[in-house]
Motif scaffolding. Structure first.
Motif, PDB file in Angstrom:
ATOM      1  N   THR A   1     -21.020  29.996 -11.090  1.00 36.45           N
ATOM      2  CA  THR A   1     -20.730  28.564 -11.072  1.00 36.45           C
ATOM      3  C   THR A   1     -21.095  27.958 -12.421  1.00 36.45           C
ATOM      4  OG1 THR A   1     -22.923  27.979 -10.220  1.00 36.45           O
ATOM      5  CG2 THR A   1     -21.216  28.445  -8.594  1.00 36.45           C
ATOM      6  N   SER A   2     -20.425  26.892 -12.744  1.00 35.54           N
ATOM      7  CA  SER A   2     -20.640  26.229 -14.025  1.00 35.54           C
ATOM      8  C   SER A   2     -21.033  24.780 -13.807  1.00 35.54           C
ATOM      9  CB  SER A   2     -19.359  26.288 -14.865  1.00 35.54           C
ATOM     10  OG  SER A   2     -19.420  25.401 -15.969  1.00 35.54           O
ATOM     11  N   PRO A   3     -21.802  24.195 -14.728  1.00 33.79           N
ATOM     12  CA  PRO A   3     -22.136  22.770 -14.611  1.00 33.79           C
ATOM     13  C   PRO A   3     -20.908  21.871 -14.632  1.00 33.79           C
ATOM     14  CG  PRO A   3     -23.593  23.869 -16.172  1.00 33.79           C
ATOM     15  CD  PRO A   3     -22.509  24.844 -15.840  1.00 33.79           C
ATOM     16  N   ASN A   4     -19.780  22.388 -15.137  1.00 36.62           N
ATOM     17  CA  ASN A   4     -18.556  21.602 -15.220  1.00 36.62           C
ATOM     18  C   ASN A   4     -17.711  21.655 -13.955  1.00 36.62           C
ATOM     19  OD1 ASN A   4     -19.152  20.949 -17.948  1.00 36.62           O
ATOM     20  ND2 ASN A   4     -18.295  22.916 -18.619  1.00 36.62           N
ATOM     21  N   ASP A   5     -18.189  22.376 -12.931  1.00 36.38           N
ATOM     22  CA  ASP A   5     -17.418  22.542 -11.697  1.00 36.38           C
ATOM     23  C   ASP A   5     -17.694  21.456 -10.673  1.00 36.38           C
ATOM     24  OD1 ASP A   5     -16.373  24.859 -12.749  1.00 36.38           O
ATOM     25  OD2 ASP A   5     -17.816  26.184 -11.746  1.00 36.38           O
ATOM     26  N   GLY A   6     -18.447  20.446 -11.053  1.00 35.36           N
ATOM     27  CA  GLY A   6     -18.855  19.433 -10.090  1.00 35.36           C
ATOM     28  C   GLY A   6     -17.761  18.453  -9.722  1.00 35.36           C
ATOM     29  N   VAL A   7     -17.945  17.822  -8.577  1.00 41.19           N
ATOM     30  CA  VAL A   7     -17.051  16.774  -8.089  1.00 41.19           C
ATOM     31  C   VAL A   7     -17.855  15.492  -7.992  1.00 41.19           C
ATOM     32  CG1 VAL A   7     -15.626  15.981  -6.175  1.00 41.19           C
ATOM     33  CG2 VAL A   7     -15.649  18.411  -6.791  1.00 41.19           C
ATOM     34  N   ASP A   8     -17.388  14.441  -8.649  1.00 39.06           N
ATOM     35  CA  ASP A   8     -18.092  13.162  -8.662  1.00 39.06           C
ATOM     36  C   ASP A   8     -17.888  12.465  -7.321  1.00 39.06           C
ATOM     37  OD1 ASP A   8     -19.307  10.791  -9.198  1.00 39.06           O
ATOM     38  OD2 ASP A   8     -18.165  10.340 -11.014  1.00 39.06           O
ATOM     39  N   ARG A   9     -18.968  12.265  -6.584  1.00 37.75           N
ATOM     40  CA  ARG A   9     -18.888  11.604  -5.281  1.00 37.75           C
ATOM     41  C   ARG A   9     -19.299  10.149  -5.357  1.00 37.75           C
ATOM     42  NH1 ARG A   9     -18.625  15.570  -1.150  1.00 37.75           N
ATOM     43  NH2 ARG A   9     -18.396  13.797   0.261  1.00 37.75           N
ATOM     44  N   GLY A  10     -19.533   9.644  -6.552  1.00 37.89           N
ATOM     45  CA  GLY A  10     -19.932   8.257  -6.713  1.00 37.89           C
ATOM     46  C   GLY A  10     -21.430   8.063  -6.611  1.00 37.89           C
ATOM     47  N   ASN A  11     -21.910   6.928  -7.037  1.00 37.97           N
ATOM     48  CA  ASN A  11     -23.326   6.586  -7.013  1.00 37.97           C
ATOM     49  C   ASN A  11     -24.175   7.602  -7.755  1.00 37.97           C
ATOM     50  OD1 ASN A  11     -22.987   4.223  -5.416  1.00 37.97           O
ATOM     51  ND2 ASN A  11     -22.882   5.484  -3.563  1.00 37.97           N
ATOM     52  N   GLY A  12     -23.608   8.201  -8.806  1.00 38.35           N
ATOM     53  CA  GLY A  12     -24.348   9.181  -9.602  1.00 38.35           C
ATOM     54  C   GLY A  12     -24.564  10.502  -8.899  1.00 38.35           C
TER      55      GLY A  12
END
Length: 429
Positions: free
Chosen positions: A86-97
């Motif tokens: 996994t990579s730090p760039n694989d995230g999904v922004d769910r809002g509220n930080g």
């Protein structure tokens, strides 16, 4: 085998994510649903929970807010491995930080939503003035196409176009993931169902929860052994306490907003990070002089008790057992206190009650230990340990008996300097 049937640590099987019905009981424990035969079930407890045990016998304060041929039962598997990097760039922004990540694991079905997960090999971040511990994750979902969706609690702080957030560090294939306790929201009543099947064998208060269910048909069917719903509860309590033990030791204090539940989730911080001091021991060359130094640091300069507890992993206990003792440091008698059996290690500075804990091994600390002063360990309880029966038949959900076990609590070191981390090192590796 159904994906809801999960392997146990000693070859047994568990039902996770659904109720214990006649069908899945037949899969998990063939021969269990038979004519009644007088027999006994031997409960297998591969690990102890000394921290949790101590806190139930020591100082507890009310928190007003959230800041063997035989049948045996084993415990649910506690760890898995990452199967895809996994990579730090694989995230999904769910809002509220809040940034979430999908992690593919070797055993997705052992992880339930709302559980916390420890990544022993990856260092997490920590606020200034506190000791950093291993990475802790919170399971927020189970995607249909596999993997677990997690929120890193103490990952890498980052800032982007949308503001600041906590990113997941790089996780390589084969990275160990260790199950810890559940963290529920204040309004949560139910959790993922848990059932254990017997097998024939020759600083925030965190809301810990465990739900046990058994279908009505499974309850009234004749069984080969006296397997009752109370046994289900006992097995669930064992698993729940093991999870709590890990959080109490290595948890990361945090509060996040769960967008799926639209509530805040509180996570307790472990006592490992609360102690400000550490001492290193070379395990392959451990001598009596090293133990004298350990006792000196553990008992002097902190106004603590002269009797403390050393809870240690396997490698550290092995090294301590090989040391030749004399009158300066002596291996004393076995003592039983708080329902726990300790081995005394007596020095001129004070007495250490030594206890082996497999929880340290599971969490990547087999060579380490923690010197704890029980007089300065306080447990704050917001919701005392309780069992609440759910009437799922009346609500039209399922024809089952259900009990939800709940406790909202945390541990604090009232005098941090009275406690010390023991870091085991191997010099001639």
């Amino acid at each position: 085998m159904s994906e809801n049937i999960v392997a146990g640590t000693a070859g047994g099987k568990h039902i996770a994510g659904t109720a214990a019905t006649t069908e899945n009981i037949a899969q998990a424990a063939p021969g269990l649903l038979r004519n009644s035969i007088d027999s006994r079930i031997v409960k297998v407890r591969p690990m102890s929970t000394p921290i949790d045990q101590l806190t139930r016998c020591a100082n507890t304060r009310k928190a007003t807010a959230m800041t063997v041929e035989y049948y045996s039962v084993d415990t649910k598997v506690t760890e898995a491995e990452v199967t895809e990097p996994t990579s730090p760039n694989d995230g999904v922004d769910r809002g509220n930080g809040l940034m979430t990540y999908i992690i593919k694991t070797s055993a997705d079905n052992i992880f339930d939503i709302s559980e916390t997960v420890l990544v022993p090999a990856v260092q997490g971040s920590a606020p200034a003035g506190t000791a950093a511990g291993p990475l802790v994750l919170y399971v927020i979902g189970r995607p249909q196409d596999g993997g677990i969706e997690v929120v890193p609690l103490n990952g890498t702080p980052q800032s982007g176009m949308g503001g600041s957030f906590i990113a997941l560090p790089q996780l390589a294939k084969g990275t160990r993931l260790v199950r810890m306790g559940r963290a529920a929201t204040e309004l949560d009543v139910q959790t993922a169902q848990f059932s254990a099947m017997p097998r024939k064998a020759a600083n925030n208060c965190q809301i810990f929860k465990m739900q046990v269910e058994q279908s009505t048909l499974a309850k009234i069917a004749g069984k080969e052994v006296g397997w009752s719903f109370s046994d289900q509860e006992e097995a669930a309590i064992i698993d729940m306490r093991l999870g709590m033990e890990k959080n109490f030791l290595f948890g990361h204090r945090s509060v996040i907003f769960d967008p799926a539940k639209n509530e805040n989730v509180y996570f307790t911080g472990g006592i490992w990070g609360q102690a400000p001091r550490s001492v290193e021991l070379a395990l392959d060359t451990l001598s009596e002089a090293d133990l004298i130094e350990l006792c000196s640091k553990a008992f002097t300069g902190n106004n603590g008790s002269k009797r403390k507890i050393l809870i240690a992993g396997t490698a550290l206990v092995e090294a301590l057992s090989k040391v030749q003792y004399n009158k300066v440091v002596a291996a004393g008698e076995t003592k039983v206190k708080w329902g726990i059996e300790f081995k005394e290690l007596v020095s001129n500075f004070g007495t250490l009650y030594v206890l082996h804990s497999e929880v340290f091994d599971q969490c990547g600390h087999a060579a380490d230990g923690f010197v704890l002063d029980p007089n300065y360990l306080t447990k704050y309880v917001h919701v005392p340990f309780q069992a609440e029966k759910l009437d799922l038949r009346a609500s039209g959900q399922r024809n089952t008996d259900a009990v939800v076990l709940t406790e909202a609590s945390c541990l604090v070191l009232r005098y941090p300097n009275a406690h010390i981390r023991v870091i085991g090192k191997t010099v001639n590796a």
